[in-house]
Motif scaffolding. Structure first.
Motif, PDB file in Angstrom:
ATOM      1  N   LEU A 316      13.177  18.180   3.464  1.00  0.00           N
ATOM      2  CA  LEU A 316      12.421  17.002   3.860  1.00  0.00           C
ATOM      3  C   LEU A 316      13.274  15.761   3.641  1.00  0.00           C
ATOM      4  CD1 LEU A 316       9.057  17.998   2.138  1.00  0.00           C
ATOM      5  CD2 LEU A 316       9.668  18.285   4.550  1.00  0.00           C
ATOM      6  N   ALA A 317      13.558  15.032   4.730  1.00  0.00           N
ATOM      7  CA  ALA A 317      14.386  13.825   4.660  1.00  0.00           C
ATOM      8  C   ALA A 317      13.801  12.764   5.586  1.00  0.00           C
ATOM      9  CB  ALA A 317      15.828  14.151   5.048  1.00  0.00           C
ATOM     10  N   THR A 318      12.505  12.514   5.405  1.00  0.00           N
ATOM     11  CA  THR A 318      11.771  11.643   6.327  1.00  0.00           C
ATOM     12  C   THR A 318      11.938  10.154   6.020  1.00  0.00           C
ATOM     13  OG1 THR A 318       9.815  12.126   4.975  1.00  0.00           O
ATOM     14  CG2 THR A 318      10.045  13.315   7.050  1.00  0.00           C
ATOM     15  N   GLY A 319      12.670   9.822   4.954  1.00  0.00           N
ATOM     16  CA  GLY A 319      13.028   8.435   4.707  1.00  0.00           C
ATOM     17  C   GLY A 319      11.857   7.540   4.336  1.00  0.00           C
ATOM     18  N   ALA A 320      12.031   6.247   4.623  1.00  0.00           N
ATOM     19  CA  ALA A 320      11.035   5.248   4.255  1.00  0.00           C
ATOM     20  C   ALA A 320      10.966   4.183   5.344  1.00  0.00           C
ATOM     21  CB  ALA A 320      11.396   4.620   2.908  1.00  0.00           C
ATOM     22  N   ARG A 321       9.971   3.319   5.248  1.00  0.00           N
ATOM     23  CA  ARG A 321       9.791   2.233   6.225  1.00  0.00           C
ATOM     24  C   ARG A 321       9.517   0.937   5.470  1.00  0.00           C
ATOM     25  NH1 ARG A 321       5.254   5.326   5.781  1.00  0.00           N
ATOM     26  NH2 ARG A 321       3.267   4.238   5.467  1.00  0.00           N
ATOM     27  N   TRP A 322       9.533  -0.172   6.196  1.00  0.00           N
ATOM     28  CA  TRP A 322       9.284  -1.459   5.560  1.00  0.00           C
ATOM     29  C   TRP A 322       7.913  -1.462   4.883  1.00  0.00           C
ATOM     30  CZ3 TRP A 322      13.411  -3.985   4.794  1.00  0.00           C
ATOM     31  CH2 TRP A 322      14.417  -4.088   5.749  1.00  0.00           C
ATOM     32  N   ARG A 323       7.889  -1.959   3.660  1.00  0.00           N
ATOM     33  CA  ARG A 323       6.625  -2.087   2.932  1.00  0.00           C
ATOM     34  C   ARG A 323       5.867  -3.333   3.407  1.00  0.00           C
ATOM     35  NH1 ARG A 323       4.922   0.192  -1.698  1.00  0.00           N
ATOM     36  NH2 ARG A 323       7.009   1.014  -2.122  1.00  0.00           N
ATOM     37  N   GLU A 324       4.580  -3.183   3.581  1.00  0.00           N
ATOM     38  CA  GLU A 324       3.743  -4.307   3.986  1.00  0.00           C
ATOM     39  C   GLU A 324       3.129  -4.970   2.755  1.00  0.00           C
ATOM     40  OE1 GLU A 324       0.961  -2.500   6.648  1.00  0.00           O
ATOM     41  OE2 GLU A 324       2.389  -2.437   8.317  1.00  0.00           O
ATOM     42  N   ILE A 325       2.758  -6.248   2.881  1.00  0.00           N
ATOM     43  CA  ILE A 325       2.156  -6.949   1.738  1.00  0.00           C
ATOM     44  C   ILE A 325       0.656  -6.712   1.665  1.00  0.00           C
ATOM     45  CG2 ILE A 325       3.897  -8.725   1.412  1.00  0.00           C
ATOM     46  CD1 ILE A 325       2.383 -10.543   3.234  1.00  0.00           C
ATOM     47  N   ASN A 326       0.075  -6.185   2.765  1.00  0.00           N
ATOM     48  CA  ASN A 326      -1.342  -5.798   2.787  1.00  0.00           C
ATOM     49  C   ASN A 326      -2.272  -6.939   2.386  1.00  0.00           C
ATOM     50  OD1 ASN A 326      -0.988  -3.059   3.638  1.00  0.00           O
ATOM     51  ND2 ASN A 326      -0.232  -2.584   1.581  1.00  0.00           N
ATOM     52  N   VAL A 327      -2.136  -8.064   3.055  1.00  0.00           N
ATOM     53  CA  VAL A 327      -3.049  -9.189   2.852  1.00  0.00           C
ATOM     54  C   VAL A 327      -3.728  -9.498   4.180  1.00  0.00           C
ATOM     55  CG1 VAL A 327      -1.630 -10.144   0.991  1.00  0.00           C
ATOM     56  CG2 VAL A 327      -1.288 -10.949   3.360  1.00  0.00           C
ATOM     57  N   PRO A 328      -4.884 -10.169   4.139  1.00  0.00           N
ATOM     58  CA  PRO A 328      -5.544 -10.539   5.396  1.00  0.00           C
ATOM     59  C   PRO A 328      -4.600 -11.314   6.320  1.00  0.00           C
ATOM     60  CG  PRO A 328      -6.991 -10.948   3.528  1.00  0.00           C
ATOM     61  CD  PRO A 328      -5.647 -10.588   2.953  1.00  0.00           C
ATOM     62  N   GLY A 329      -4.607 -10.943   7.571  1.00  0.00           N
ATOM     63  CA  GLY A 329      -3.791 -11.636   8.559  1.00  0.00           C
ATOM     64  C   GLY A 329      -2.480 -10.956   8.885  1.00  0.00           C
ATOM     65  N   GLU A 330      -1.985 -10.058   7.993  1.00  0.00           N
ATOM     66  CA  GLU A 330      -0.686  -9.434   8.245  1.00  0.00           C
ATOM     67  C   GLU A 330      -0.737  -8.539   9.478  1.00  0.00           C
ATOM     68  OE1 GLU A 330       2.807  -6.857   5.977  1.00  0.00           O
ATOM     69  OE2 GLU A 330       0.744  -6.776   5.215  1.00  0.00           O
ATOM     70  N   LYS A 331      -1.705  -7.627   9.511  1.00  0.00           N
ATOM     71  CA  LYS A 331      -1.798  -6.721  10.665  1.00  0.00           C
ATOM     72  C   LYS A 331      -2.237  -7.462  11.918  1.00  0.00           C
ATOM     73  CE  LYS A 331      -2.516  -2.178   8.568  1.00  0.00           C
ATOM     74  NZ  LYS A 331      -2.017  -2.497   7.231  1.00  0.00           N
ATOM     75  N   GLU A 332      -3.156  -8.427  11.752  1.00  0.00           N
ATOM     76  CA  GLU A 332      -3.671  -9.147  12.912  1.00  0.00           C
ATOM     77  C   GLU A 332      -2.576  -9.924  13.638  1.00  0.00           C
ATOM     78  OE1 GLU A 332      -7.043  -8.874   9.919  1.00  0.00           O
ATOM     79  OE2 GLU A 332      -4.871  -9.014   9.931  1.00  0.00           O
ATOM     80  N   TYR A 333      -1.596 -10.434  12.873  1.00  0.00           N
ATOM     81  CA  TYR A 333      -0.571 -11.283  13.482  1.00  0.00           C
ATOM     82  C   TYR A 333       0.818 -10.638  13.498  1.00  0.00           C
ATOM     83  CZ  TYR A 333      -4.091 -14.902  13.547  1.00  0.00           C
ATOM     84  OH  TYR A 333      -5.226 -15.620  13.814  1.00  0.00           O
ATOM     85  N   ARG A 334       0.850  -9.326  13.316  1.00  0.00           N
ATOM     86  CA  ARG A 334       2.129  -8.624  13.437  1.00  0.00           C
ATOM     87  C   ARG A 334       2.663  -8.801  14.862  1.00  0.00           C
ATOM     88  NH1 ARG A 334       3.738  -2.839  10.869  1.00  0.00           N
ATOM     89  NH2 ARG A 334       5.888  -2.799  11.588  1.00  0.00           N
TER      90      ARG A 334
END
Length: 525
Positions: A316-334
């Motif tokens: 298994l070598a599936t790596g990693a991805r950018w960590r999100e800050i998980n606050v309101p507005g982050e996903k909405e304005y990605r």
């Protein structure tokens, strides 16, 4: 426009043009049109198979130009000057429209040729984006193979009004027939999978018919590539199942600490990894994402596409991805003000105010890079002090248009329903809340391992990393792991490569011992 050295190199490439092509320019009186006209005439002067046609009364974007194969419907269009990272895209387009063979698997070419429908793609790019060329080149290749696919690559820096009207705040961004299609680095295979859903089902059925592997590697980044090379050199049946070969390295701009090379960039390094793996008899199964691991004497790996693969051992070598800050507005304005790649998206924020979240090396480097483009940068670090290397901190503090906030906890990203317009943070030392008026937020707070699909199957740390011992063994017999997805400290390319090699050697040792034990059991019976 082109210096003597570049002209000499380009002329050598253009000798491969076998079919006459026209460069049809749509021009106005802008300085960029003047530069485009000069560029196109410079190119035409290097080959007797290339001519320039200038137009001013047509309806195309100005300045833009098409590269058309004379007497056919084959062609691609660039809106803006394809220099910087896109110069390679320009050269490839000239060669491929001019009849030079396209380097894709014959099965992929046939799938593109058989696509039924009319597809008009527009892809917004920036010339400093290192992810954009793959998208441009992928779409251009598809257009040349199938003329019912039309492609226009648009420099958002030249066509600012259009980019703002269509709310382009991240590149590369693709539109198909006027509708949003996708964003980010994307290969031909990934685009095909979205256009030809029946083709995806056929591919899954083909994969399910694969014979069992001795070792199946899940992940195509540095750890997975190293594991594949070491396993294949042992002469055992080896397969690589990858969402995208190269992994997170594809999103890395500068690599200056990989031993034996002074400097390179992520995409170039990823290409070298894939070429090295292909030198051996390795079955590469790209654009396939694993969805389930089923332990057993023969281990199964299931994919999101419905394929089922089996192997005696798995790495298994599936790596990693950018960590999100998980606050309101982050996903909405990605992609509408919230970004994760300063090199790709920074130019879209020219003259604007932005924030960078994170005070480690990646965050401070992002702030330094952005400071040369945007009006002002505010760096917000959760901890009481920056964590970046001293030399980076010194450079950052020398910049006049940068503010540094420590002990700052980002609590919300605000917007007007279309794009970001502010950020709220809490001063952790006083408890006071503050609001920053700005147009962009770049998140740079580290990585999260790609292990959601493994929960409940093997042991994971509290951070979601796969727990491994010194041999790369997991809690499941026959299953090994390597790279950024594991508990091994220090997420570095050179470490991932070493861990991948180690996991392959451990898997081979496991296979040898398992075969000995199986022989002994049969003898005893």
């Amino acid at each position: 426009m082109l210096d003597a050295s570049l002209k000499e190199q380009l002329q050598a490439y253009l000798q491969r043009v076998v079919t006459p092509i026209e460069l049809v320019a749509s021009l106005d009186d802008s300085p960029t049109s003047g530069e485009m006209k000069e560029l196109l005439h410079d190119i035409a002067a290097l080959s007797d198979k290339i001519t320039v046609v200038e137009k001013r009364d047509d309806d195309e974007r100005k300045p833009s130009f098409a590269i058309n194969r004379v007497g056919s419907d084959v062609g691609v269009r660039f809106a803006g000057l394809p220099m910087g990272h896109e110069f390679t895209s320009l050269v490839l387009a000239l060669l491929q429209v001019g009849g030079h063979p396209i380097k894709l698997d014959e099965a992929v070419i046939e799938q593109i040729r058989n696509l039924d429908g009319d597809f008009e793609f527009e892809v917004f790019i920036s010339l400093s984006c290192h992810n954009c060329p793959e998208v441009v080149q992928s779409l251009n290749s598809m257009s040349i193979i199938n003329p019912r696919i039309k492609v226009t690559s648009i420099d958002g820096g030249v066509f600012k009004d259009e980019a703002e009207a269509r709310q382009i705040m991240a590149v590369p961004m693709m539109f198909l027939n006027g509708e949003y299609f996708g964003q980010g680095r994307t290969s031909v295979e990934e685009i095909l999978a979205k256009l030809d859903t029946a083709g995806g089902a056929r591919k899954a059925a083909e994969l399910s018919r694969q014979k069992p592997f001795d070792v199946l590697i899940v992940g195509g980044g540095p750890a997975g590539a190293a594991a594949a090379i070491y396993a294949a050199r042992k002469g055992i049946r080896t397969g690589v199942l990858a969402d995208r070969f190269g992994g997170q390295v594809l999103d890395t701009l500068a690599i200056e600490n990989f031993v034996s090379m002074k400097e390179t960039d992520g995409p170039r390094f990823a290409i070298a990894l894939e070429e090295h793996v292909k030198h051996y008899e390795v079955e590469i199964m790209n654009t396939q994402r694993a969805s389930k691991l089923v332990p057993g004497k023969m281990i199964e790996v299931q994919t999101e596409s419905g394929a089922v693969l089996s192997a005696k051992s798995v790495i298994l070598a599936t790596g990693a991805r950018w960590r999100e800050i998980n606050v309101p507005g982050e996903k909405e304005y990605r992609n509408h003000g919230v970004a994760y790649c300063p090199h790709c998206d920074g130019p879209l924020f020219k003259g604007k105010r932005v924030a960078v979240i994170g005070g480690g090396n990646s965050g401070v480097e992002a702030a330094i890079d952005l400071a040369g483009i945007v009006a002002h940068v505010t760096l917000v670090e959760f901890g009481g002090e920056l964590r970046a290397d001293a030399v980076l901190q010194k450079k950052l503090r020398s910049l006049q248009n940068v503010d540094i906030i420590t002990s700052g906890q980002t609590t919300e990203i605000h917007g007007d329903g279309k794009k970001v317009n502010a950020l709220t943070y809490t001063d952790r030392s006083t408890g006071q809340s503050h609001k920053l008026e700005l147009e962009g937020v770049f998140v740079q707070i580290g990585l999260v391992p790609n292990t959601e699909w493994l929960k409940g199957t093997l042991d994971l740390s509290r951070h979601g990393e796969i727990e491994v011992n010194a041999r790369g063994e997991t809690s499941v017999p026959g299953v090994f792991a390597a790279g950024d997805v594991t508990t091994v400290p220090f997420k570095q390319i050179v470490i991932a490569v070493g861990e991948g090699a180690k996991a392959a050697l451990s898997a081979f040792d496991y296979l040898v011992r398992s075969s000995v034990d199986e022989t002994a059991e049969k003898a005893a019976a």
